[in-house]
Scaffold this motif. Structure first.
Motif, short mmCIF file in Angstrom:
data_model
loop_
_atom_site.label_atom_id
_atom_site.label_comp_id
_atom_site.label_asym_id
_atom_site.label_seq_id
_atom_site.Cartn_x
_atom_site.Cartn_y
_atom_site.Cartn_z
N LEU A 1 11.87 -0.81 -5.92
CA LEU A 1 10.64 -0.14 -5.50
C LEU A 1 10.92 1.06 -4.61
CD1 LEU A 1 8.37 -3.26 -4.80
CD2 LEU A 1 8.14 -1.62 -6.68
N VAL A 2 11.87 0.92 -3.68
CA VAL A 2 12.19 2.03 -2.78
C VAL A 2 12.62 3.26 -3.57
CG1 VAL A 2 13.85 2.85 -1.06
CG2 VAL A 2 12.75 0.65 -0.75
N LEU A 3 13.36 3.03 -4.65
CA LEU A 3 13.88 4.14 -5.46
C LEU A 3 12.88 4.63 -6.49
CD1 LEU A 3 17.53 2.83 -6.04
CD2 LEU A 3 16.75 4.54 -4.37
N SER A 4 11.73 3.94 -6.61
CA SER A 4 10.77 4.30 -7.66
C SER A 4 9.97 5.54 -7.28
CB SER A 4 9.80 3.14 -7.91
OG SER A 4 8.88 3.01 -6.83
N GLY A 5 9.51 6.25 -8.30
CA GLY A 5 8.65 7.41 -8.06
C GLY A 5 7.32 7.00 -7.46
N GLN A 6 6.85 5.80 -7.80
CA GLN A 6 5.56 5.36 -7.29
C GLN A 6 5.58 5.22 -5.78
OE1 GLN A 6 3.48 2.09 -8.98
NE2 GLN A 6 3.35 2.99 -11.01
N SER A 7 6.60 4.56 -5.24
CA SER A 7 6.65 4.37 -3.79
C SER A 7 6.78 5.70 -3.07
CB SER A 7 7.82 3.46 -3.41
OG SER A 7 7.86 3.28 -2.01
N ALA A 8 7.57 6.61 -3.61
CA ALA A 8 7.71 7.93 -2.98
C ALA A 8 6.35 8.63 -2.92
CB ALA A 8 8.71 8.78 -3.76
N ALA A 9 5.57 8.53 -4.01
CA ALA A 9 4.25 9.15 -4.05
C ALA A 9 3.29 8.48 -3.07
CB ALA A 9 3.69 9.08 -5.47
N GLN A 10 3.35 7.15 -2.99
CA GLN A 10 2.45 6.43 -2.08
C GLN A 10 2.81 6.69 -0.62
OE1 GLN A 10 2.57 2.77 -4.95
NE2 GLN A 10 1.02 2.32 -3.42
N ARG A 11 4.09 6.85 -0.34
CA ARG A 11 4.49 7.19 1.03
C ARG A 11 4.02 8.61 1.37
NH1 ARG A 11 9.43 4.84 -0.69
NH2 ARG A 11 10.61 6.76 -0.42
N TYR A 12 4.10 9.50 0.40
CA TYR A 12 3.58 10.86 0.59
C TYR A 12 2.08 10.80 0.89
CZ TYR A 12 1.43 15.26 -0.91
OH TYR A 12 0.64 16.39 -0.98
N GLY B 1 0.47 10.37 -6.24
CA GLY B 1 0.51 11.22 -5.05
C GLY B 1 -0.51 12.33 -4.96
N GLY B 2 -1.32 12.56 -5.98
CA GLY B 2 -2.25 13.69 -5.99
C GLY B 2 -1.78 14.74 -6.97
N PRO B 3 -2.67 15.60 -7.48
CA PRO B 3 -2.29 16.58 -8.51
C PRO B 3 -1.25 17.59 -8.06
CG PRO B 3 -4.55 16.94 -7.76
CD PRO B 3 -4.12 15.63 -7.21
N MET B 4 -1.25 17.98 -6.78
CA MET B 4 -0.27 18.96 -6.33
C MET B 4 1.12 18.32 -6.20
SD MET B 4 -2.42 21.31 -6.37
CE MET B 4 -1.64 22.77 -5.75
N TYR B 5 1.14 17.09 -5.71
CA TYR B 5 2.41 16.35 -5.65
C TYR B 5 2.92 16.10 -7.06
CZ TYR B 5 5.71 12.60 -4.54
OH TYR B 5 6.85 11.82 -4.42
N GLN C 1 0.81 -1.22 0.00
CA GLN C 1 0.00 0.00 0.00
C GLN C 1 0.84 1.27 0.00
OE1 GLN C 1 -2.64 -0.61 3.34
NE2 GLN C 1 -3.62 -2.37 2.37
N ILE C 2 2.13 1.15 0.26
CA ILE C 2 3.04 2.30 0.11
C ILE C 2 4.08 2.00 -0.98
CG2 ILE C 2 2.73 3.29 2.40
CD1 ILE C 2 5.31 1.88 3.26
N GLY C 3 3.69 1.13 -1.90
CA GLY C 3 4.53 0.89 -3.07
C GLY C 3 5.75 0.02 -2.83
N LEU C 4 5.71 -0.81 -1.78
CA LEU C 4 6.87 -1.63 -1.44
C LEU C 4 6.45 -3.09 -1.29
CD1 LEU C 4 8.46 0.72 1.25
CD2 LEU C 4 9.18 0.46 -1.13
N LEU C 5 7.41 -3.93 -0.89
CA LEU C 5 7.12 -5.32 -0.55
C LEU C 5 7.78 -5.61 0.80
CD1 LEU C 5 10.04 -6.78 -1.13
CD2 LEU C 5 9.17 -7.00 -3.45
N PRO C 6 7.41 -6.71 1.47
CA PRO C 6 8.06 -7.05 2.73
C PRO C 6 9.53 -7.38 2.47
CG PRO C 6 6.00 -8.27 2.43
CD PRO C 6 6.34 -7.66 1.12
N GLY C 7 10.42 -6.46 2.79
CA GLY C 7 11.82 -6.56 2.37
C GLY C 7 12.77 -7.15 3.38
N ALA C 8 12.26 -7.68 4.48
CA ALA C 8 13.13 -8.32 5.47
C ALA C 8 12.79 -9.81 5.54
CB ALA C 8 12.97 -7.66 6.83
#
Length: 717
Positions: free
Chosen positions: A257-268, A659-663, A124-131
């Motif tokens: 994924l961590v470096l992707s624009g999608q995950s950054a937007a979803q974390r925002y 991330g939304g139109p303003m993001y 849901q924040i553009g990632l996977l269980p990474g541990a």
């Protein structure tokens, strides 16, 4: 951050990092030191890990994702746990999510309270269980369950977790006592077969088939999202690669994924959803104002919106008086409410107990007098200021002095509605989005008279009925519909100037919207847009004709009038901007007759059609909204860009991975956005929504960072 204690021969590690005991760097350090301490202590024969307060660790600290990584690593600490020769028991209560569940999967045993929930929400924040989550969960549950949980991010309750083998036992009562008791029972048992790294995935022989099924599913269900696809690939690796190789594959997908624009937007978006609850108005804020107690409510109007609002309140356990003036309308409203709730029960979304209680809480009535003692009234009649003022005046005289009076209006000024009463401080807007029982956005509106206590109450009610509430200042159209206005207007202009409905829709769908503006129009009904446009013209004393080009100096389009006159009202008539197989059908097919109507309309209006690029379509639809968004910030209608972005994500299904139109504007660059808005203003001077925002101009010129875009910023530059 980790409280260490010894109880006989059992060491207990209590993660103490409120509110959710996230695995921050300090927690990782504390856990690492606690493990070393327990290993050195020869009197300790077993270890229990739990969370202090209300929950087991509920994941990693998302705020650290954009910071340089610090040792010890999460997997390194967890592997040290698994390597101990002393049994480690995860005693779970509350929520055990993400990194918390990964920690539990490195423990030799897992027990949970019956009310506990476990899951991997990282997608849901553009990632996977990474541990190691993608590699360990399948070794317990098999591929199907693991792929379902990890690609959806859904939480499961302890009984289901027990069924899948995720936990070994359920308990009731005190967490520490249960953990110690269980630890003592396994103190002398061998640990080799309790290490998940040594297990194989039971349905590994079906890995290709299962992965193909889920890949097809996630591409359809989560169209445009990258993380679900990589989740499938990583989970498949647990069955097709040795454990260590699978970890390497997981790490590569995670890094991508961590470096992707999608995950950054979803974390925002994740943080924005929490930020919008931290409201502030003159005289008070979310910290100082306390919500009033609300037990009984009333909804005026048993139409589509009124019944949907009633369902929300009933499901949350509120008593609801449903008022209508017409007996037949009232009966139909009650029938609609029951149908919605029964359908939700069949789909497993509403527990039967909740539905049964809701049935007892609904009080249909045709008498205003029955509303005398309710705590909150939500008016949901059609958009007519005189009617709403009449209703509020009547309620003001009938209801007890403490009753809050709210309107579901989508655009009318709350100040003008409130002046019909002598309790302006207790009047506000609660704008639900259709269908109200499904859409998560609740746009709460305050007037110049609305008190902080009233705001605190409607924000609290919104939370309790499961909505994401955004607070805005009253103005024409408020936030969502005001900002959406230029989008709709430009869509019509694009048709007149040369585009087709399918070209415009495909641009927005390729961006990530579930439907373009014309498919959406067909779904809601073209008669609605026509009536709104007609009412707007009447309010300004102007007659709207089929060939009108300007309204009070503002360029307009009357294509909806053309479609209305031809009986093309959308899905309900089997034809609108598209053709459908039958009235009420869903499959939209381009219709040549529509193009002929558009061309004929343009010829009569004297509009010369031309070829329009997909980039121009995108810019005119989205940039016009962004410009309006900055005006909304400039005027203080919304306090932050997060308010705007969350409104679009939950009100208009804007994709979270943008991330939304303003993001989105920030990612493109405000200077680029501003230059294109100036270009369109020069070319379309009769459209006021292209007049550049002063705030946008100054932000772009001064390169102000996004976290400083707020109402009042303009005066500081």
């Amino acid at each position: 951050m980790v409280d260490y204690s010894v109880h006989g021969q059992v060491a207990v590690f209590e993660v103490n990092n409120p509110p959710v005991n996230a695995f921050s760097h300090k927690v990782r350090v504390g856990l690492d030191r606690s493990i070393d301490k327990a290993i050195r202590d020869t009197n300790v024969k077993a270890i229990v890990i739990c969370g202090k307060g209300r929950t087991f660790p509920a994941g990693a600290d998302i705020r650290e994702f954009d910071q340089p990584h610090k040792e010890p690593w999460l997997t390194g600490v967890f592997e040290k746990l698994e390597k101990t020769t002393k049994p480690v028991v995860a005693a779970i209560h509350g929520t055990c999510l993400g990194g918390g569940l990964e920690c539990a999967l490195f423990c030799h045993y897992r027990i949970a309270q019956k009310t506990a929930r476990v899951g991997f929400p990282e997608v849901q924040i553009g990632l996977l269980p990474g541990a190691a989550g993608t590699q360990r969960l399948p070794r317990l549950t098999g591929l199907r369950v693991a792929m379902d949980m990890i690609t959806s991010g859904r939480h499961i309750l302890a009984p289901e977790a027990l069924k899948y083998g995720i936990i070994d036992e359920m308990f009731t009562g005190d967490v520490i006592n249960a953990g110690i008791k269980f630890a003592k029972s396994v103190m002398n048992k061998p640990l080799e077969d309790r290490c998940l790294k040594n297990k194989t995935v039971k349905d590994a022989d079906q890995a290709d088939q299962i992965a193909d099924e889920f890949m097809s599913l996630v591409k359809r269900k989560y169209k445009g999202f990258e993380a679900p696809i990589d989740c499938v690939k990583a989970v498949k690796a647990s069955a097709t690669l040795p454990y260590r190789e699978g970890l390497k594959a997981e790490a590569l997908y995670m890094q991508k994924l961590v470096l992707s624009g999608q995950s950054a937007a979803q974390r925002y978006a994740f943080f924005s959803e929490r930020a919008v609850s931290r409201w502030k108005i003159p005289g008070g804020n979310f910290q100082t104002a306390k919500p009033l107690p609300i037990k009984s409510t009333a909804v005026i109007g048993a139409g589509t919106m009124g019944t949907g609002i009633a369902v929300c309140l009933l499901n949350a356990g509120y008593q609801v008086y449903l008022l209508e003036q017409n007996q037949k309308f009232l009966e139909n409203g009650v029938k609609t409410i029951r149908g919605i709730i029964e359908g939700s029960v069949r789909l497993g979304k509403t527990p039967m107990a909740v539905a049964q209680k809701a049935a007892t809480l609904l009080k249909p009535t045709m008498k205003y007098e029955d509303l005398a003692d309710v705590d909150l009234v939500i008016e949901a009649v059609y958009e007519n200021l005189s009617l709403k003022r009449e209703i509020f005046s009547k309620l003001d005289k009938l209801c007890k002095p403490t009753t809050l009076l709210c309107s579901n209006t989508s655009s009318l000024d709350i100040n003008r509605i409130g002046t019909a009463t002598k309790r302006g401080d207790k009047v506000a807007g609660m704008h639900f989005f259709a269908p109200a029982y499904y859409m998560r956005l609740l746009e709460n509106i305050y007037s110049t008279e609305t008190s902080p206590a009233t705001v605190a109450t409607i924000m609290d009610v919104g939370r309790k009925i499961g909505k994401v509430s955004v607070l805005v200042k009253s103005c024409q159209g408020f936030l969502a519909n005001r900002m959406r206005g230029p989008f709709s207007v430009e869509a019509y202009f694009l048709l007149e100037e040369g585009s087709t409905p399918q070209e415009v829709d495909s641009v927005m769908e390729n961006l990530g919207m579930p439907m373009g503006p014309f498919k959406t129009g067909d779904l809601s009904g073209l008669d609605i847009g026509y009536k709104i446009q007609t009412e707007l013209a009447k309010s300004k004393g102007v007659e709207l004709t089929a060939n009108s080009k300007f309204l009070m100096g503002e360029r307009i389009s009357t294509l909806t009038r053309t479609m209305y006159d031809k009986g093309r009202l959308g899905r309900k008539t089997g034809k609108g901007w598209y053709r459908y197989e039958k009235p009420g059908g869903k499959l939209a097919t381009p219709d040549e007759e529509v193009m002929e109507l558009i061309k004929d309309h343009c010829m009569k209006a004297g509009i010369q059609r031309r070829n329009i690029s997909t980039q121009e379509i995108l810019e005119r639809l989205v940039y016009s909204c962004i410009n309006e968004g900055f005006k909304i910030l400039e005027e203080g209608v919304a306090a932050t860009p997060e308010d705007i972005d969350i409104s679009w994500i939950y009100g208009f299904s804007w994709p979270k991975y943008l991330g939304g139109p303003m993001y989105y504007a920030n990612r493109i660059g405000l200077d680029k956005i501003y230059k294109r808005i100036c270009y369109y203003h020069e070319n379309f001077p009769y459209s006021s929504h292209w007049i550049p925002s002063r705030l946008l101009q100054k932000l772009s010129e001064n390169k102000v960072p996004m976290n400083q875009w707020c109402s009042g910023t303009d005066s500081k530059l």
